[in-house]
Design a protein around this motif. Sequence first.
Motif, mmCIF file in Angstrom:
data_model
loop_
_atom_site.group_PDB
_atom_site.id
_atom_site.type_symbol
_atom_site.label_atom_id
_atom_site.label_comp_id
_atom_site.label_asym_id
_atom_site.label_seq_id
_atom_site.Cartn_x
_atom_site.Cartn_y
_atom_site.Cartn_z
ATOM 1 N N THR A 36 19.404 15.968 15.321
ATOM 2 C CA THR A 36 19.512 16.478 16.690
ATOM 3 C C THR A 36 20.355 17.737 16.687
ATOM 4 O OG1 THR A 36 19.424 14.214 17.524
ATOM 5 C CG2 THR A 36 20.219 15.888 19.044
ATOM 6 N N TYR A 37 19.916 18.744 17.447
ATOM 7 C CA TYR A 37 20.696 19.970 17.588
ATOM 8 C C TYR A 37 20.695 20.412 19.043
ATOM 9 C CZ TYR A 37 16.118 22.287 17.261
ATOM 10 O OH TYR A 37 14.817 22.679 17.452
ATOM 11 N N ASP A 38 21.788 21.072 19.440
ATOM 12 C CA ASP A 38 21.923 21.593 20.799
ATOM 13 C C ASP A 38 21.787 23.109 20.742
ATOM 14 O OD1 ASP A 38 22.357 19.047 21.694
ATOM 15 O OD2 ASP A 38 24.530 19.273 21.906
ATOM 16 N N GLN A 39 20.883 23.621 21.558
ATOM 17 C CA GLN A 39 20.633 25.057 21.609
ATOM 18 C C GLN A 39 20.628 25.475 23.073
ATOM 19 O OE1 GLN A 39 16.717 26.452 20.446
ATOM 20 N NE2 GLN A 39 17.620 28.260 19.500
ATOM 21 N N GLY A 61 22.488 24.547 25.562
ATOM 22 C CA GLY A 61 22.627 23.427 26.479
ATOM 23 C C GLY A 61 21.463 22.452 26.465
ATOM 24 N N LYS A 62 20.462 22.729 25.654
ATOM 25 C CA LYS A 62 19.297 21.850 25.550
ATOM 26 C C LYS A 62 19.312 21.156 24.192
ATOM 27 C CE LYS A 62 14.270 21.902 25.745
ATOM 28 N NZ LYS A 62 13.075 22.735 25.639
ATOM 29 N N SER A 63 19.099 19.842 24.195
ATOM 30 C CA SER A 63 19.120 19.062 22.965
ATOM 31 C C SER A 63 17.694 18.819 22.464
ATOM 32 C CB SER A 63 19.818 17.729 23.229
ATOM 33 O OG SER A 63 19.884 16.966 22.055
ATOM 34 N N GLU A 64 17.491 19.011 21.178
ATOM 35 C CA GLU A 64 16.192 18.767 20.532
ATOM 36 C C GLU A 64 16.398 17.754 19.407
ATOM 37 O OE1 GLU A 64 13.224 20.062 21.307
ATOM 38 O OE2 GLU A 64 13.983 21.379 22.876
ATOM 39 N N THR A 65 15.431 16.871 19.215
ATOM 40 C CA THR A 65 15.506 15.859 18.162
ATOM 41 C C THR A 65 14.247 15.906 17.305
ATOM 42 O OG1 THR A 65 16.877 14.414 19.528
ATOM 43 C CG2 THR A 65 15.757 13.396 17.665
ATOM 44 N N VAL A 119 22.673 27.474 17.152
ATOM 45 C CA VAL A 119 22.938 26.165 17.751
ATOM 46 C C VAL A 119 24.449 25.963 17.878
ATOM 47 C CG1 VAL A 119 20.807 25.145 16.836
ATOM 48 C CG2 VAL A 119 22.937 24.928 15.540
ATOM 49 N N SER A 120 24.842 24.992 18.715
ATOM 50 C CA SER A 120 26.266 24.712 18.886
ATOM 51 C C SER A 120 26.721 23.486 18.101
ATOM 52 C CB SER A 120 26.603 24.541 20.366
ATOM 53 O OG SER A 120 25.825 23.508 20.927
ATOM 54 N N GLN A 168 28.148 14.904 12.090
ATOM 55 C CA GLN A 168 27.936 16.112 12.881
ATOM 56 C C GLN A 168 28.524 17.329 12.198
ATOM 57 O OE1 GLN A 168 29.606 15.560 16.825
ATOM 58 N NE2 GLN A 168 27.546 15.350 17.665
#
Length: 84
Positions: free
Chosen positions: A48-51, A53-57, A17-18, A30
Amino acid sequence: MILEIITPDKNVFNGEVSVVTLPGKNGEFQILKDHAPLVSTLAKGNLTYDQGGKSETLLVDGGVIEVSNNKVLVLAEAVLDAEA
């Protein structure tokens, strides 16, 4: 960096993840790549994490986080649907 989310029942997520945004006991915070080592408690709230360019919560029901060497380990009491 690597994010691993674990509950007593199962491994929820393990991947690159970023950025990770977490619900701390004293407010949201963060974690980015090369963050200093950290251990903290988590409150109930959205993780919430960004993988790619896609964000998941996910909704976590408290727990503990450990950050070390670009690995974020979340030991959550439970993970529920974000809409719950």
